[in-house]
Write a protein that holds these residues in place. Structure first.
Motif, short mmCIF file in Angstrom:
data_model
loop_
_atom_site.label_atom_id
_atom_site.label_comp_id
_atom_site.label_asym_id
_atom_site.label_seq_id
_atom_site.Cartn_x
_atom_site.Cartn_y
_atom_site.Cartn_z
N ALA A 19 16.02 -41.34 36.74
CA ALA A 19 17.43 -41.32 37.57
C ALA A 19 17.95 -42.53 37.92
O ALA A 19 17.35 -43.59 38.33
CB ALA A 19 17.39 -40.36 38.58
N GLY A 20 19.31 -43.00 37.42
CA GLY A 20 19.88 -44.19 37.69
C GLY A 20 19.46 -45.14 36.74
O GLY A 20 20.02 -46.30 36.93
N VAL A 21 18.71 -44.98 35.90
CA VAL A 21 18.43 -45.90 34.83
C VAL A 21 18.56 -45.33 33.22
O VAL A 21 19.11 -46.09 32.50
CB VAL A 21 16.98 -46.56 35.14
N SER A 22 17.87 -44.06 33.15
CA SER A 22 17.98 -43.34 31.93
C SER A 22 19.38 -43.15 31.79
O SER A 22 20.10 -42.43 32.63
CB SER A 22 16.82 -42.39 31.67
N THR A 23 19.85 -43.17 30.24
CA THR A 23 21.22 -42.87 30.13
C THR A 23 21.14 -41.91 28.84
O THR A 23 20.28 -42.02 28.30
CB THR A 23 22.07 -44.22 29.61
N PRO A 24 22.27 -41.22 28.66
CA PRO A 24 22.44 -40.55 27.19
C PRO A 24 22.17 -41.57 26.09
O PRO A 24 21.36 -40.94 25.11
CB PRO A 24 23.93 -39.95 27.51
N SER A 25 22.57 -42.57 25.98
CA SER A 25 22.28 -43.49 24.90
C SER A 25 20.97 -43.83 24.76
O SER A 25 20.30 -43.85 23.76
CB SER A 25 23.13 -44.64 25.14
N LEU A 26 20.27 -44.08 25.86
CA LEU A 26 18.70 -44.35 25.91
C LEU A 26 17.83 -43.18 25.50
O LEU A 26 17.13 -43.20 24.55
CB LEU A 26 18.32 -44.84 27.41
N ALA A 29 18.32 -42.47 21.70
CA ALA A 29 18.03 -43.58 20.79
C ALA A 29 16.43 -43.19 20.74
O ALA A 29 15.71 -43.38 19.50
CB ALA A 29 18.06 -44.96 21.31
N VAL A 30 15.63 -42.89 21.56
CA VAL A 30 14.04 -42.69 21.63
C VAL A 30 14.01 -41.20 20.76
O VAL A 30 12.94 -41.04 20.03
CB VAL A 30 13.63 -42.37 23.04
N SER A 31 14.93 -40.36 21.16
CA SER A 31 14.68 -38.98 20.41
C SER A 31 15.17 -39.16 18.76
O SER A 31 14.19 -38.69 17.94
CB SER A 31 15.68 -37.78 20.94
N ASN A 32 16.02 -40.13 18.51
CA ASN A 32 16.14 -40.45 17.28
C ASN A 32 15.23 -41.11 16.53
O ASN A 32 15.15 -41.09 15.04
CB ASN A 32 17.61 -40.93 17.08
N ALA A 33 14.32 -41.79 17.14
CA ALA A 33 13.33 -42.63 16.74
C ALA A 33 12.04 -41.62 16.51
O ALA A 33 10.97 -42.28 16.12
CB ALA A 33 12.87 -43.82 17.48
N GLY A 34 12.02 -40.55 17.00
CA GLY A 34 10.94 -39.50 16.89
C GLY A 34 10.07 -39.37 18.05
O GLY A 34 9.46 -38.40 17.91
N GLY A 35 10.55 -40.03 19.26
CA GLY A 35 10.26 -39.52 20.44
C GLY A 35 10.73 -38.36 21.36
O GLY A 35 11.56 -37.85 20.57
N ALA A 55 26.74 -35.75 26.18
CA ALA A 55 26.74 -36.95 25.73
C ALA A 55 25.56 -37.12 24.98
O ALA A 55 25.42 -37.86 24.01
CB ALA A 55 26.88 -37.98 26.78
N VAL A 56 24.32 -36.76 25.23
CA VAL A 56 22.99 -36.76 24.43
C VAL A 56 23.26 -36.14 23.25
O VAL A 56 22.71 -36.56 22.20
CB VAL A 56 21.88 -35.93 25.11
N ARG A 57 23.82 -34.85 23.16
CA ARG A 57 23.87 -34.03 22.14
C ARG A 57 25.10 -34.62 21.14
O ARG A 57 24.73 -34.46 19.85
CB ARG A 57 24.30 -32.60 22.41
N VAL A 58 26.08 -35.33 21.66
CA VAL A 58 26.68 -35.95 20.65
C VAL A 58 25.94 -37.19 19.90
O VAL A 58 26.31 -37.32 18.69
CB VAL A 58 27.88 -36.79 21.60
N GLN A 59 24.88 -37.64 20.42
CA GLN A 59 24.53 -38.93 19.80
C GLN A 59 22.87 -38.52 19.10
O GLN A 59 22.65 -39.21 18.32
CB GLN A 59 23.95 -39.88 20.91
N THR A 60 22.62 -37.17 19.34
CA THR A 60 21.35 -36.84 18.56
C THR A 60 21.26 -35.58 18.17
O THR A 60 21.73 -34.65 18.96
CB THR A 60 20.04 -37.25 19.37
N SER A 61 20.87 -34.97 17.35
CA SER A 61 20.29 -33.55 16.97
C SER A 61 19.07 -33.06 17.43
O SER A 61 18.59 -32.05 16.91
CB SER A 61 21.00 -33.10 15.58
N ARG A 62 18.22 -34.11 17.91
CA ARG A 62 16.84 -33.98 17.96
C ARG A 62 16.56 -33.23 19.58
O ARG A 62 17.51 -33.69 20.39
CB ARG A 62 16.03 -35.03 17.61
#
Length: 350
Positions: A19-26, A29-35, A55-62
């Motif tokens: 909390a306070g560090v992890s963002t939807p973009s972060l 990005a990890v989910s799109n890479a397979g994690g 915002a996470v859902r906009v950036q990944t379908s994973r």
């Protein structure tokens, strides 16, 4: 097929929901890479939390993880809170500020937050995780009925057993080395301080649900070591702080790259709960006082106010600069690249 594989996670690496560090973009990005990317919404109101999930859902379908605080509601004590503010007053004054007149409970436990439960049932994130405890049975049942896979943090075998009995799908074994808040259910109870290695192996041998190892893991060798102990996956938080997608401010990033990162300490002064932090001005002040802080998250109200006052005078040493003992091993690179490098290293060291 494992639970994570069923979710489409191809790399058994979970980015910790800081909390306070992890963002939807972060997280994306990890989910799109397979994690499995994660966001922490325990410090957010329901409107902001919904926006983060969207915002996470906009950036990944994973698949991705949404983390919640399930702390015991604090006991307000005006006398102890006044003593705490009095002790902090000289530090505030150093930055031409005054401490708050009183302190508030700034975060609501998920155990009592009907609005957040409703929001989660409406948005249906693939994974929901809990820190500081497990929610009531009816909330667990509702989330599982909505199709959410559930995780919860344990720092001991006793906590892990409570997690399994509650019907949680996977347990995160948080070792003493881990950065950020200890996941202990009772911050006033005994804490054996089990290391990641010992706790992971203990839970693998004794539990009937999959184990995710967390604490001090920074590179592929650490990932492979945890998996060799029987962990189904590993969770890394400190490793992702320096990624450009994180919301860590410049003072936090500088602290991570500085000498203080070699001397992380456990402190309750910042928030009212034990948490591992980079050695900084706040942890140094903590060593100078014997006054007990108010309960979490009441104490955090004062900690955040002090950080704001200090930053207004260009001093970043009072932030909640959470980091694990492996902090000096951090790398500065995009989150997707780091996820892939971690798994490549883990495969090479197998």
């Amino acid at each position: 097929m494992s639970i994570l594989q069923h979710l489409g996670v191809t790399i058994p690496i979970v980015q910790a929901p800081m909390a306070g560090v992890s963002t939807p973009s972060l997280a994306a990005a990890v989910s799109n890479a397979g994690g499995l990317g994660s966001i922490g919404i325990g410090a957010s109101g329901v409107t902001d939390a919904r926006a983060m999930i969207n915002a996470v859902r906009v950036q990944t379908s994973r698949a991705f993880n949404v983390n919640l605080f399930v702390h015991v509601p604090p006991k307000s004590d005006s006398e102890s809170e006044a003593r705490w503010l009095e002790a902090l007053e000289p530090v505030f004054r150093r930055y031409d500020a005054a401490p708050p007149a009183s302190l508030r409970t700034i975060y609501t436990s998920f155990a009592d937050d009907d609005a957040v439960l409703t929001m989660l049932l409406e948005t249906g994130p693939p994974v929901v995780s809990f820190h500081f405890g497990v929610p009531p049975a009816d909330r667990i049942a509702a989330l599982k009925a909505a199709g959410c896979v559930l995780l919860a943090t344990a720092t001991s075998l006793a906590e892990a057993r409570r997690i399994e009995i509650a019907g949680i799908d996977m347990v995160v074994a948080q070792g003493w080395e881990a950065g950020g808040h200890r996941g202990v259910f009772d911050p006033d109870g005994p804490d054996d301080g089990l290391t990641t290695l010992a706790l992971t192996r203990l839970l693998v041998k004794r539990m009937g649900i999959p184990v995710i190892a967390a604490g001090g893991i920074m590179d592929g060798a650490g990932v492979r070591a945890a998996l060799s102990l029987g962990a189904a996956a590993v969770q890394l938080g400190t490793a992702f702080i320096a990624c450009p997608e994180s919301s860590a401010d410049e003072a936090y990033r500088a602290a991570l790259a500085g000498d203080g990162a070699e001397h992380t300490v456990m402190t309750s002064a910042i928030s009212g709960r034990p948490a591992r932090c980079i050695a900084n001005l706040f942890t140094a002040w903590d060593r100078s006082t014997s006054i007990r802080p108010p309960d979490y998250p009441i104490a955090y109200d004062a900690g955040k106010a002090l950080n704001t006052a200090a930053k207004a005078r260009q001093e970043g040493g009072f932030g909640a600069q959470w980091a694990g003992q492996g902090a000096p091993l951090h790398r500065v690179m995009p989150a997707a690249a780091l996820t892939q490098v971690l798994w490549q290293e883990a495969s090479e060291t197998g």
